[in-house]
Structures are given as C-alpha cells and as structure tokens.
Motif scaffolding. Structure first.
Motif, PDB file in Angstrom:
ATOM      1  N   LEU A 192       0.857  -1.183   0.000  1.00  0.00           N
ATOM      2  CA  LEU A 192       0.000   0.000   0.000  1.00  0.00           C
ATOM      3  C   LEU A 192       0.891   1.229   0.000  1.00  0.00           C
ATOM      4  N   LYS A 207      -3.719   4.536   4.695  1.00  0.00           N
ATOM      5  CA  LYS A 207      -3.049   3.236   4.572  1.00  0.00           C
ATOM      6  C   LYS A 207      -2.916   2.543   5.924  1.00  0.00           C
ATOM      7  N   ASP A 225       3.447  -2.099   9.006  1.00  0.00           N
ATOM      8  CA  ASP A 225       3.072  -0.689   8.962  1.00  0.00           C
ATOM      9  C   ASP A 225       4.327   0.179   8.945  1.00  0.00           C
ATOM     10  N   MET A 273      -3.278   4.592  -2.524  1.00  0.00           N
ATOM     11  CA  MET A 273      -4.407   5.189  -1.808  1.00  0.00           C
ATOM     12  C   MET A 273      -4.262   6.697  -1.736  1.00  0.00           C
ATOM     13  N   VAL A 279       2.501  -1.513   4.247  1.00  0.00           N
ATOM     14  CA  VAL A 279       2.445  -0.068   4.050  1.00  0.00           C
ATOM     15  C   VAL A 279       3.878   0.431   4.012  1.00  0.00           C
TER      16      VAL A 279
END
Length: 261
Positions: A43, A51, A182, A230, A213
């Motif tokens: 992402l 995200k 993340d 995104m 992410v």
C-alpha cells in the motif's frame, strides 16, 4: 451445477466497503480489496491517505464504521448471526488475532525481556504451546533473521534495525496466516533500512501472505505482486508493481510518484 471455489483460490484477506471515521473526519471511504494466499501487496500513498488506518482495521486494532473484513473466511472482530453483526468479546478478538502478525513502525519489544523471551511470550501464554516446541521455533526464526547470537540480549542492547528484525521474528513465532507491516523502516536510520528489507524479501520468497504499508518504492517494485495506491481514504489505482510504479495511469498516482522517486 454450481462451480465451487477451491479453498486455496479464495482470498485470504477480503475487505468490502470498509469505512472508518474519527469524529467528523472520514479516513476510509469504502475500501474494497482482496489479497490472495501467498501474495505480497504494498500500500503506497501520501501520509494521511488511510493506509495505516486500513491496516489496523484488518486486525481490529481499529473498529470499522461500515463494511466488513474477512481473514481466512472469518469476519474480523464480529460474529454474523443471521444478518446482524455482533462484536466479539475481547478474548475472541485476541484469539482471531493469532492468525494475523503485525509489525509496527516502532518495535514495541518488551524491554524487561530478552530477545528469546520476547519471541516465546505469546506462543506460551496465548497459544498455550509446549515450551520446548516454542523455544526451538524461536531459535529457528532468530537464525532466519540473523539474530541468533543476540537471543539472550535485551532490546536496549540492540540497534533499531536489530530490534525490528526481532519484532518480525516475534510476529512469525505465532505462526500467522498473514503478516501486516506498517512502515516498518520509517523509524530507522537510513543505513539500517536494508537489513530489515532483506528479511522481508526473504519472507516474501517463502510464500508468506503480506500486506505492507511502505514508502520504500524500490522494495515495492522488486517484491510486491500488486501495488495499491491510496489517496484521501480511497483506492485510486492498483495493479502489478511494474504497471503502477512504472506506468501509473491516474494523475494523482503520477504526482505522488514524481515527488517520491
């Protein structure tokens, strides 16, 4: 005659119409996404695009305000009774989270425990697994992330890159079905980023399902099966890495990539 889908062909992670707001601010505006077993999905997008919030919704660290998320055909955070959703109890949610490994920007290791104890804590306390089995798996994972010699060190004795590799091994020690990352390198000094990305690349090669992410476009280009861009709480563009990063179609994707590449 109906044609049934084989279990291995079903998406491991599926999100439909996922919405999330913080007060009047709508952060996710109807996210639809499927991730196949063994697939690596990155992402990308500017800070504030939703995200990380979406990632936290996948393992119910954030409650969604609309839509549904499934992991391995089970609704995350809720039970379906008829057509009504009922939020699971804390214990039920924790049990479901054992299928979902997550690595954060900051390492979140227990400072009072050694590296080995950090890995063994959850499998022993949550999964109630045998100590000899967990210990063996923990050492195998530390070997894989290049931290075998630091098994008895404490987090304060490790560099940021070493701590993040331990955090990855700790998540894997629960034997999850999917790993969520993340921005795992954003808190690291530049010279330490490579050692963490190498571990993640090896994990991807092993067939682990991963949702990442990241702002590391080189990693996304080299490792991702699919890249999802995104913007403003929506998925604007998605496809193979070479298409989205190399030949973006949407003007917002092009603007973002021209700024970061």
């Amino acid at each position: 005659m109906s044609i049934q889908t084989a279990p291995d062909e079903l998406p491991l992670v599926r999100a439909e119409g996922v919405r999330k707001s913080y007060g009047p601010l709508e952060v996710l505006k109807g996210i639809d996404l499927e991730v196949k077993r063994g697939e690596v999905v990155c992402l990308i997008g500017a800070s504030g695009s939703g995200k990380s919030t979406f990632l936290r919704c996948v393992n119910h660290l954030e409650k969604i305000d609309g839509g549904l998320i499934w992991v391995d055909e089970r609704v995350v955070g809720y039970r379906l009774k008829g057509e009504k959703l009922h939020e699971q109890s804390h214990n039920e949610i924790c049990a479901d989270r054992t299928d979902i490994g997550m690595v954060f920007q900051h390492f979140n290791l227990f400072p009072h425990m050694t590296v080995l104890e950090n890995l063994m804590e959850a499998p022993l306390k949550v999964l109630k697994q045998r100590k000899d089995e967990v210990r063996r798996r923990a050492f195998d994972l530390l070997e894989k992330v290049g931290m075998h010699e630091k098994a008895h060190a404490y987090p304060r004795q490790l560099s940021g890159g070493q701590q993040q590799r331990v955090a990855i091994a700790r998540a894997l020690c629960m034997q999850p079905k999917v790993m969520l990352f993340d921005e795992p390198t954003s808190a690291l000094d530049p010279e330490l980023v490579g050692e963490v990305l190498r571990v993640m690349k090896d994990l991807a090669k092993s067939g682990m399902t991963m949702i990442v992410v990241t702002h590391e476009m080189g990693f996304a280009r080299d490792v991702a099966d699919r890249v999802v861009f995104m913007h403003d709480g929506r998925i604007i563009e998605e496809g193979p890495a070479e298409a989205v990063i190399g030949r973006p179609q949407h003007e917002r994707t092009r603007a973002f990539l021209s700024a970061v590449l």
